[in-house]
Scaffold this active site. Structure first.
Site, mmCIF file in Angstrom:
data_model
loop_
_atom_site.group_PDB
_atom_site.id
_atom_site.type_symbol
_atom_site.label_atom_id
_atom_site.label_comp_id
_atom_site.label_asym_id
_atom_site.label_seq_id
_atom_site.Cartn_x
_atom_site.Cartn_y
_atom_site.Cartn_z
ATOM 1 C CG LEU A 252 3.539 -0.609 -0.806
ATOM 2 C CD1 LEU A 252 3.027 -1.258 -2.138
ATOM 3 C CD2 LEU A 252 2.663 0.756 -0.433
ATOM 4 C CG HIS A 253 4.279 -0.839 6.728
ATOM 5 N ND1 HIS A 253 5.533 -1.409 7.369
ATOM 6 C CD2 HIS A 253 4.490 0.455 6.596
ATOM 7 C CE1 HIS A 253 6.124 -0.254 7.577
ATOM 8 N NE2 HIS A 253 5.696 1.059 6.869
ATOM 9 C CG ASP A 254 -1.592 -1.409 6.461
ATOM 10 O OD1 ASP A 254 -2.036 -0.254 6.291
ATOM 11 O OD2 ASP A 254 -0.869 -1.974 7.347
#
Ligand code: RIB
Ligand code: CA
Length: 327
Positions: A252-254
């Protein structure tokens, strides 16, 4: 209260970040701009509006955040989606178009502002300090700086999801997608003197989110949790295949970058280092690589000293994610 301008290329992990920001009582979204990255900016704009419908935000309400469609192409004029169509689906949201049929959202939406003007005017006219959170390629931000360099000293913080410092890239051996897509724009940002906190793959790929982590969320039957369930199921399945994982799981980078931006308790758990960072823009094999000068005595650069997030309390992030979404 964090005042946030959000520049994004929604994208499934962007969607989770945007939902967190719109639902959080800790932050006020002052503007949302889109940029071509995972999807073309016009698709991204429509995707942002889909989230407003899911969250029951009246699209015609005065107090809703203004949205502006931003740059359709990187500064180079060339776009390479580098696999993001597979990772995020043709609609950018994990092929969840059917969940929005009832809202009858027009295919083409004319937003009311120019993205660069909206970012510049929102920062210039705000009495409270503003944090800019970027979740896609940095094309819009480079164009704002070119238009109005004074914005550099007006922004409280710029939290950038992007780059890979001590770990491999995700679209080439050394480059991460957001930087790779527009390396010229990224270099302008890193050398601008903006107060940057970089959230690179070093931290966002350190932990994976699994179905078990979001079990409380997917047990709830609501428009937003049903969307999260379907979009993340797609994203976890694709990531398992691409990464060779044993089970469905995703990065879940962002959402991690947004959690750091809006939750002080989470922000207090991050581990950072400070390096001069530059961006390769010419290399045949290395274009888009974020080069941190990690030597004992780095080569001095007038600007480019960047705080880099290298670790976070991920279990605390998962609790934060669940709390905000189920709130
Ligand atoms: O490399 C990950 C980044 O690229 C994330 O922001 C993802 O949404 C894509 O934009
Ligand atoms: Ca993104």
């Amino acid at each position: 209260m964090e005042n946030i301008i959000l520049d994004c290329d929604p994208g499934i992990d962007d969607a989770i970040a945007i939902i967190l920001a719109l639902k959080s009582k800790n932050c006020k979204i002052k503007a949302i701009t889109t940029v071509t990255g995972n999807t073309y900016s016009e698709v991204g704009t429509r995707n942002v509006i889909k989230l407003f419908y899911l969250l029951g935000i009246d699209w015609f309400a005065i107090e809703r955040p203004p949205i502006a469609e931003g740059s359709k192409l990187p500064l180079s004029g060339r776009m390479n989606f580098a696999g993001s169509k597979q990772v995020h689906g043709l609609d950018g949201f994990g092929n969840t178009e059917d969940l929005f049929d009832e809202y009858k959202i027009p295919k083409k939406i004319q937003t009311e502002y120019d993205a660069m003007d909206l970012i510049d005017s929102t920062v210039s006219e705000s009495e409270e300090p503003i944090t800019l959170v970027t979740l896609g390629p940095l094309t819009n931000i480079a164009r704002v700086i070119e238009k109005d360099p004074s914005i550099i000293r007006k922004l409280k913080k710029v939290i950038i999801m992007g780059g890979a410092i001590e770990v491999p890239g995700n679209v080439s051996p050394g480059a991460e997608f957001n930087i790779y897509t527009d390396p010229e724009a990224a270099r302008t940002i890193f050398l601008s003197g903006l107060p940057i906190l970089l959230v690179p793959l070093d931290v966002t790929k350190r932990y994976t989110l699994t179905k078990n982590d979001i079990s409380e969320i997917i047990d709830v039957d609501s428009p937003v949790t049903n969307f999260i369930n379907k979009a993340l199921s797609y994203y976890m399945r694709i990531t398992r295949i691409r990464e060779g994982f044993e089970e469905d799981a995703c990065f879940l980078h962002d959402a991690l970058a947004m959690g750091i931006a809006i939750d002080e308790r989470l922000r207090k758990t991050i581990k950072t280092k400070r390096y001069f960072v530059d961006v390769e823009t010419k290399g045949l094999l290395s274009s888009g690589q974020t080069i941190a000068d990690r030597r004992r005595v780095p080569e001095f650069k007038e600007y480019g000293a960047t705080d880099i997030c290298l670790d976070i309390d991920f279990p605390k992030f998962v609790k934060f994610l669940t709390r905000i979404i189920l709130d």
